[in-house]
Scaffold this motif. Structure first.
Motif, PDB file in Angstrom:
ATOM      1  N   GLU A 142      40.031  10.336  29.819  1.00  0.00           N
ATOM      2  CA  GLU A 142      39.056  11.261  30.389  1.00  0.00           C
ATOM      3  C   GLU A 142      37.647  10.671  30.329  1.00  0.00           C
ATOM      4  O   GLU A 142      36.852  10.815  31.271  1.00  0.00           O
ATOM      5  CB  GLU A 142      39.104  12.589  29.627  1.00  0.00           C
ATOM      6  N   PHE A 143      37.366   9.991  29.217  1.00  0.00           N
ATOM      7  CA  PHE A 143      36.043   9.381  29.080  1.00  0.00           C
ATOM      8  C   PHE A 143      35.837   8.277  30.115  1.00  0.00           C
ATOM      9  O   PHE A 143      34.736   8.102  30.652  1.00  0.00           O
ATOM     10  CB  PHE A 143      35.845   8.839  27.669  1.00  0.00           C
ATOM     11  N   ALA A 144      36.896   7.534  30.414  1.00  0.00           N
ATOM     12  CA  ALA A 144      36.823   6.486  31.440  1.00  0.00           C
ATOM     13  C   ALA A 144      36.470   7.081  32.796  1.00  0.00           C
ATOM     14  O   ALA A 144      35.701   6.497  33.577  1.00  0.00           O
ATOM     15  CB  ALA A 144      38.147   5.738  31.513  1.00  0.00           C
ATOM     16  N   GLN A 145      37.043   8.254  33.084  1.00  0.00           N
ATOM     17  CA  GLN A 145      36.718   8.915  34.348  1.00  0.00           C
ATOM     18  C   GLN A 145      35.277   9.443  34.333  1.00  0.00           C
ATOM     19  O   GLN A 145      34.591   9.403  35.351  1.00  0.00           O
ATOM     20  CB  GLN A 145      37.685  10.070  34.593  1.00  0.00           C
ATOM     21  N   MET A 146      34.865   9.935  33.170  1.00  0.00           N
ATOM     22  CA  MET A 146      33.496  10.445  33.076  1.00  0.00           C
ATOM     23  C   MET A 146      32.479   9.332  33.318  1.00  0.00           C
ATOM     24  O   MET A 146      31.418   9.556  33.931  1.00  0.00           O
ATOM     25  CB  MET A 146      33.264  11.072  31.696  1.00  0.00           C
ATOM     26  N   LYS A 147      32.783   8.100  32.873  1.00  0.00           N
ATOM     27  CA  LYS A 147      31.825   7.000  32.992  1.00  0.00           C
ATOM     28  C   LYS A 147      31.526   6.599  34.424  1.00  0.00           C
ATOM     29  O   LYS A 147      30.534   5.919  34.671  1.00  0.00           O
ATOM     30  CB  LYS A 147      32.334   5.788  32.200  1.00  0.00           C
ATOM     31  N   ILE A 148      32.332   7.037  35.370  1.00  0.00           N
ATOM     32  CA  ILE A 148      32.078   6.644  36.765  1.00  0.00           C
ATOM     33  C   ILE A 148      30.887   7.397  37.350  1.00  0.00           C
ATOM     34  O   ILE A 148      30.398   7.038  38.429  1.00  0.00           O
ATOM     35  CB  ILE A 148      33.311   6.888  37.660  1.00  0.00           C
ATOM     36  N   HIS A 149      30.389   8.423  36.642  1.00  0.00           N
ATOM     37  CA  HIS A 149      29.330   9.238  37.259  1.00  0.00           C
ATOM     38  C   HIS A 149      28.041   8.448  37.487  1.00  0.00           C
ATOM     39  O   HIS A 149      27.264   8.762  38.380  1.00  0.00           O
ATOM     40  CB  HIS A 149      29.060  10.513  36.434  1.00  0.00           C
ATOM     41  N   CYS A 150      27.796   7.391  36.706  1.00  0.00           N
ATOM     42  CA  CYS A 150      26.583   6.582  36.907  1.00  0.00           C
ATOM     43  C   CYS A 150      26.632   5.836  38.241  1.00  0.00           C
ATOM     44  O   CYS A 150      25.706   5.923  39.055  1.00  0.00           O
ATOM     45  CB  CYS A 150      26.416   5.587  35.760  1.00  0.00           C
ATOM     46  N   SER A 151      27.715   5.091  38.473  1.00  0.00           N
ATOM     47  CA  SER A 151      27.831   4.323  39.720  1.00  0.00           C
ATOM     48  C   SER A 151      28.026   5.242  40.919  1.00  0.00           C
ATOM     49  O   SER A 151      27.514   4.978  42.016  1.00  0.00           O
ATOM     50  CB  SER A 151      28.972   3.316  39.623  1.00  0.00           C
ATOM     51  N   LYS A 152      28.755   6.347  40.739  1.00  0.00           N
ATOM     52  CA  LYS A 152      28.947   7.291  41.834  1.00  0.00           C
ATOM     53  C   LYS A 152      27.607   7.901  42.256  1.00  0.00           C
ATOM     54  O   LYS A 152      27.306   8.051  43.435  1.00  0.00           O
ATOM     55  CB  LYS A 152      29.906   8.405  41.413  1.00  0.00           C
ATOM     56  N   GLY A 153      26.781   8.262  41.268  1.00  0.00           N
ATOM     57  CA  GLY A 153      25.474   8.842  41.568  1.00  0.00           C
ATOM     58  C   GLY A 153      24.581   7.872  42.312  1.00  0.00           C
ATOM     59  O   GLY A 153      23.918   8.239  43.292  1.00  0.00           O
ATOM     60  N   ALA A 154      24.557   6.603  41.866  1.00  0.00           N
ATOM     61  CA  ALA A 154      23.749   5.596  42.547  1.00  0.00           C
ATOM     62  C   ALA A 154      24.214   5.390  43.973  1.00  0.00           C
ATOM     63  O   ALA A 154      23.408   5.217  44.900  1.00  0.00           O
ATOM     64  CB  ALA A 154      23.800   4.282  41.768  1.00  0.00           C
ATOM     65  N   SER A 155      25.526   5.427  44.186  1.00  0.00           N
ATOM     66  CA  SER A 155      26.091   5.265  45.525  1.00  0.00           C
ATOM     67  C   SER A 155      25.654   6.409  46.445  1.00  0.00           C
ATOM     68  O   SER A 155      25.388   6.209  47.625  1.00  0.00           O
ATOM     69  CB  SER A 155      27.620   5.209  45.439  1.00  0.00           C
ATOM     70  N   MET A 156      25.552   7.619  45.887  1.00  0.00           N
ATOM     71  CA  MET A 156      25.114   8.770  46.687  1.00  0.00           C
ATOM     72  C   MET A 156      23.675   8.619  47.175  1.00  0.00           C
ATOM     73  O   MET A 156      23.310   9.120  48.241  1.00  0.00           O
ATOM     74  CB  MET A 156      25.222  10.056  45.858  1.00  0.00           C
TER      75      MET A 156
ATOM     76  N   VAL B  91      19.567   6.741  37.394  1.00  0.00           N
ATOM     77  CA  VAL B  91      20.943   7.224  37.549  1.00  0.00           C
ATOM     78  C   VAL B  91      21.944   6.184  37.055  1.00  0.00           C
ATOM     79  O   VAL B  91      22.907   6.491  36.348  1.00  0.00           O
ATOM     80  CB  VAL B  91      21.211   7.574  39.031  1.00  0.00           C
ATOM     81  N   LEU B  92      21.698   4.925  37.410  1.00  0.00           N
ATOM     82  CA  LEU B  92      22.683   3.864  37.186  1.00  0.00           C
ATOM     83  C   LEU B  92      22.690   3.334  35.753  1.00  0.00           C
ATOM     84  O   LEU B  92      23.755   2.959  35.229  1.00  0.00           O
ATOM     85  CB  LEU B  92      22.397   2.711  38.163  1.00  0.00           C
ATOM     86  N   TYR B  93      21.518   3.304  35.096  1.00  0.00           N
ATOM     87  CA  TYR B  93      21.436   2.572  33.824  1.00  0.00           C
ATOM     88  C   TYR B  93      21.185   3.460  32.599  1.00  0.00           C
ATOM     89  O   TYR B  93      20.989   2.930  31.505  1.00  0.00           O
ATOM     90  CB  TYR B  93      20.305   1.527  33.898  1.00  0.00           C
ATOM     91  N   HIS B  94      21.215   4.771  32.709  1.00  0.00           N
ATOM     92  CA  HIS B  94      20.808   5.583  31.558  1.00  0.00           C
ATOM     93  C   HIS B  94      21.859   5.623  30.442  1.00  0.00           C
ATOM     94  O   HIS B  94      21.584   6.162  29.358  1.00  0.00           O
ATOM     95  CB  HIS B  94      20.420   7.007  31.993  1.00  0.00           C
ATOM     96  N   HIS B  95      23.051   5.056  30.682  1.00  0.00           N
ATOM     97  CA  HIS B  95      24.057   4.970  29.613  1.00  0.00           C
ATOM     98  C   HIS B  95      24.264   3.534  29.120  1.00  0.00           C
ATOM     99  O   HIS B  95      25.193   3.271  28.353  1.00  0.00           O
ATOM    100  CB  HIS B  95      25.386   5.565  30.068  1.00  0.00           C
ATOM    101  N   GLU B  96      23.383   2.627  29.545  1.00  0.00           N
ATOM    102  CA  GLU B  96      23.424   1.272  28.976  1.00  0.00           C
ATOM    103  C   GLU B  96      22.824   1.324  27.570  1.00  0.00           C
ATOM    104  O   GLU B  96      21.958   2.158  27.287  1.00  0.00           O
ATOM    105  CB  GLU B  96      22.618   0.299  29.846  1.00  0.00           C
TER     106      GLU B  96
END
Length: 558
Positions: free
Chosen positions: A391-405, A419-424
């Motif tokens: 589930e956490f792996a799926q949650m982590k896609i929100h950064c790249s998905k948001g940048a793509s939007m 959006v893209l780097y706030h979890h680095e």
């Protein structure tokens, strides 16, 4: 019947005459019957008093003295032909037979056709001997024209609408001997001209001025510039009550025209003089009205553009609110997170000296930092327990998905790094790219601290919020590991300085407070709020209506 006059022999207003029929005061102040704009003249310099069949001139304890025929006097009886010297101005006392009452033709009009000056009377060619044009007269006229040229350059340079109107009046007093003045502008709804700026010579504001509608209507209807030489005798305005009530003896009014349209008018008047305005005064005022019209049109356009920009700014804020609400509507366990993270990030960026333009980008980036959660399954977003690895792996896609939007929207490109780097993480163990140190753009390093601090200090369904002191200790401990050391130190500084305490979710909990129905931040209730029954959230700025339920205060959005 013989009338007595004082005629100015030199200076800017050479040739102007003042009728003396009763007590008259002379001085620099605007409340005098004869006003002399000269630093050597005292505010109340002298007075003329009727005595028997003549008049007495009396010095009223002036600083620089009053002179008659070259001799300094305290008091002197005036005879026709006497010269009076006050400051730099020389006046001549004279007696003459008054002119016949004014007829319709005695009022001067100058038509305005496409901003060109056109006289309504026929031009009569007259040979005038050259000797009659004296050098002093030419010097005075040249000085007035120099002032007019300066005015024509100064007025168009003013962009502030309110200052522009005051500048127009101030300059009008430079070229004509008026006591009062007003700029009237056309009301966009009624089409009537109303005073937008009033002024008395040497004073900033005249307050409310009564201006003859007879005069104004004529200049608008016929597009003419108008002189009233002697209001008491002019038959055309005898019915104008405002002229009598205001004790106006002479007035001028010219239209402000732009491309054939009357935008407004410049009005000036004077009291206590028989003929302060002449046709050359009118021509100077008309000449000034040209650049004034262009400047007013430009200032109005600029004002419209600024208002449009403000509407766009409001629209931008409203759009951001809609997006934030959409994001938080998907993840109701973190309601208010978006707003608090944005406020934390802006406070940190401001403390670190980021400029105002960049702060707006921080605001947009903060609001949009979790936009990618729209692409995450509801079951994961709303799970009331910690996520497992899948589930956490799926949650982590929100950064790249948001940048793509956001990548195809030029106006939102500046938000992508947030959006893209706030979890680095500073040690390279973050996601989505595992960047380390300053490889992480500063936007990501900034937002990472704001995001983590709110996560630690907010309630979640699977754990209670940490005390703020505990969360700050965690940030200090993780400097150089999870967080950029400099950014972490700065965040601790603004916390200890109390700059972010009112943003935290539980800031006012335990006091008399209510939970914001929009972002879940606790709002402190003060005595004034109890009177209005309305509170405003310090985080999301929404208003809420208060209601007492038992011992608790509840609230709902207004």
């Amino acid at each position: 019947m013989v009338e007595c006059h004082l005629k100015i022999l030199d200076g800017l207003f050479q040739g102007h005459e003042y009728l003396i029929s009763e007590r008259a005061t002379i001085g620099r102040g605007s409340d005098n019957h004869i006003q002399l704009a000269d630093e050597l003249v005292s505010r109340h310099h002298a007075e003329i008093l009727p005595e028997g069949d003549g008049f007495v001139l009396r010095d009223t304890e002036s600083a620089n003295g009053t002179f008659v025929n070259g001799q300094r006097i305290q008091e002197a009886t005036l005879s026709p032909g006497d010269t009076v010297k006050i400051g730099e101005t020389t006046l001549k006392f004279q007696a003459k037979t008054p002119s016949e009452p004014a007829t319709d033709a005695d009022t001067s009009f100058v038509s305005m056709v496409g901003e060109e000056l056109v006289s309504e009377t026929e031009m009569v060619e007259t040979e005038v001997p050259v000797s009659e044009f004296t050098i002093p007269v030419l010097d005075i006229e040249r000085k007035r024209l120099d002032i007019l040229l300066q005015i024509c350059q100064e007025i168009p340079a003013e962009r502030n609408f309110d200052k522009l109107l005051d500048t127009i009046l101030g300059n009008a007093f430079e070229i004509v001997p008026a006591h009062r003045g007003a700029v009237l502008l056309k009301d966009e709804v009624s089409g009537e001209l109303t005073p937008s700026c009033t002024r008395i010579r040497d004073k900033e504001n005249a307050g409310e001025m009564v201006i003859s509608s007879t005069v104004v209507n004529r200049i608008v209807r016929e597009k003419v510039g108008m002189i009233i030489a002697d209001a008491a005798r002019d038959k055309q305005i005898q019915d104008a009550s405002s002229i009598r009530l205001e004790r106006i003896r002479s007035a001028m009014c010219v239209p402000i025209m732009y491309h054939g349209e009357v935008l407004g008018a410049i009005y000036v008047d004077s009291t206590g003089t028989i003929e302060p305005f002449r046709e050359r005064d009118l021509q100077l005022l008309i000449a000034m009205a040209g650049p004034a019209a262009t400047a007013i049109s430009n200032a109005r356009y600029l004002k419209t553009v600024e208002e449009y920009a403000r509407r766009l700014e409001r629209s931008r804020d409203e759009t951001l609110a809609v997006v934030a609400n959409t994001i938080e509507g998907r993840d109701h366990y973190t309601v208010g997170h978006t707003w608090r993270v944005t406020k934390f990030a802006m406070a940190l960026a401001r403390h670190m000296g980021w400029d105002e333009g960049t702060l707006k980008e921080v605001e947009v980036g903060g609001v949009l930092h979790d936009i990618g959660k729209i692409a995450v399954d509801d079951a994961i977003l709303r799970k009331p327990a910690p996520l497992d690895d899948e589930e956490f792996a799926q949650m982590k896609i929100h950064c790249s998905k948001g940048a793509s939007m956001l990548k195809d929207c030029r106006e939102l490109e500046s938000a992508i790094p947030y959006v893209l780097y706030h979890h680095e993480r500073y040690d390279g163990r973050g996601y989505p790219f595992g960047l380390a140190g300053e490889e992480i753009p500063r936007e990501g390093r900034l937002l990472a601290i704001a995001d983590c601090f709110d996560a630690m200090t907010s309630n979640r369904p699977y754990r209670k919020a940490l005390p703020s002191e505990t969360a700050i200790a965690e940030i200090e401990e993780r400097r150089g590991e999870q967080f950029d050391p400099g950014y972490a130190e700065a965040f601790v500084e603004i916390y200890k300085a109390g700059k972010i305490s009112s943003i935290m979710q539980d800031y006012a909990k335990g006091e008399m407070s209510t939970c914001c129905p929009f972002c879940s931040t606790f709002i402190r209730i003060v005595e004034q709020d109890l009177e209005t029954k309305i509170v405003v959230c310090t985080v999301c700025h929404h208003q809420a209506k208060l209601e007492k339920v038992g011992t608790e205060w509840m609230s709902e959005l207004v």
